[in-house]
Design a protein around this motif. Structure first.
Motif, short mmCIF file in Angstrom:
data_model
loop_
_atom_site.label_atom_id
_atom_site.label_comp_id
_atom_site.label_asym_id
_atom_site.label_seq_id
_atom_site.Cartn_x
_atom_site.Cartn_y
_atom_site.Cartn_z
N GLU A 165 -0.63 -49.06 55.72
CA GLU A 165 -0.83 -48.43 57.03
C GLU A 165 -0.47 -46.98 56.95
O GLU A 165 0.44 -46.60 56.22
N SER A 166 -1.20 -46.15 57.71
CA SER A 166 -0.83 -44.74 57.78
C SER A 166 -1.33 -44.16 59.08
O SER A 166 -2.00 -44.83 59.87
N LEU A 167 -1.00 -42.91 59.29
CA LEU A 167 -1.39 -42.20 60.50
C LEU A 167 -2.35 -41.11 60.10
O LEU A 167 -2.08 -40.32 59.20
N TYR A 168 -3.50 -41.07 60.75
CA TYR A 168 -4.54 -40.08 60.49
C TYR A 168 -4.39 -39.02 61.58
O TYR A 168 -4.62 -39.30 62.75
N LYS A 169 -3.95 -37.82 61.19
CA LYS A 169 -3.68 -36.77 62.18
C LYS A 169 -4.75 -35.68 62.11
O LYS A 169 -5.04 -35.17 61.03
N THR A 170 -5.30 -35.34 63.27
CA THR A 170 -6.28 -34.27 63.38
C THR A 170 -5.85 -33.35 64.52
O THR A 170 -4.93 -33.70 65.27
N PRO A 171 -6.50 -32.20 64.68
CA PRO A 171 -6.16 -31.33 65.82
C PRO A 171 -6.39 -32.03 67.16
O PRO A 171 -5.87 -31.61 68.19
N PHE A 172 -7.18 -33.13 67.13
CA PHE A 172 -7.50 -33.83 68.38
C PHE A 172 -6.57 -35.00 68.68
O PHE A 172 -6.74 -35.69 69.66
N GLY A 173 -5.62 -35.23 67.80
CA GLY A 173 -4.68 -36.34 68.02
C GLY A 173 -4.47 -37.16 66.76
O GLY A 173 -5.07 -36.88 65.72
N ALA A 174 -3.63 -38.18 66.88
CA ALA A 174 -3.30 -39.03 65.72
C ALA A 174 -3.79 -40.45 65.98
O ALA A 174 -3.81 -40.91 67.11
N MET A 175 -4.19 -41.11 64.91
CA MET A 175 -4.73 -42.45 65.01
C MET A 175 -4.16 -43.31 63.89
O MET A 175 -4.20 -42.91 62.73
N PRO A 176 -3.60 -44.48 64.24
CA PRO A 176 -3.13 -45.36 63.15
C PRO A 176 -4.32 -45.97 62.43
O PRO A 176 -5.35 -46.24 63.04
N MET A 177 -4.17 -46.17 61.13
CA MET A 177 -5.23 -46.84 60.38
C MET A 177 -4.63 -47.75 59.33
O MET A 177 -3.49 -47.56 58.90
#
Length: 142
Positions: A83-95
């Protein structure tokens, strides 16, 4: 520890339901050897900004670390879920990632090789995506 300039070709295929997407491009990077591990390092310029990527190749697993406009840390080990967290300028999403296969063919003497990762990616709410990512590299002088 040795550091070698290399050219990396990145080939990515993603299947999401019936949709298929593939990309192929080359970047200049560096190959660093530390003990038994190999590190591929390169930078990409994406629409949202620069991203610096490190791919750590071990006997048992592969770790992909991206920093910059996008940030994430993905771990790949056959048969394992990470599991990890995908972080972008638009927010973070767990994957979540379920690694199906890792294939690696490395020639340390010639500073070249190929790494293929096959995995399933689960993003919240979205359907599962099947990914195949291949990185091949060779010494910049060849």
């Amino acid at each position: 520890m040795s550091d070698h300039p290399i050219e990396i070709t990145i080939d990515s295929r993603i299947q999401s339901g019936k949709e298929k997407e593939s990309t192929n491009y080359s970047v200049q990077g560096n190959l660093v050897e530390k003990g038994n591990a190999l590190y591929l390092r390169y930078e990409e310029s994406l629409e949202i900004g620069k991203v610096s990527t490190t791919v750590k190749i071990d006997q048992e697993q592969v770790t992909v670390i991206r920093r910059g406009a996008l940030s994430m840390r993905q771990q790949f080990a056959p048969g394992q879920v990470s599991e990890s967290l995908y972080k972008t300028p638009f927010g973070a999403m767990p994957m979540q990632i379920r690694t199906e296969r890792i294939e690696q063919l490395v020639d340390r003497e010639k500073h070249k090789g190929r790494l293929t990762l096959r995995y399933l990616l689960y993003l919240e709410e979205d359907e599962t995506q099947r990914h195949e990512l291949s990185l091949s590299w060779k010494g910049a002088s060849q």
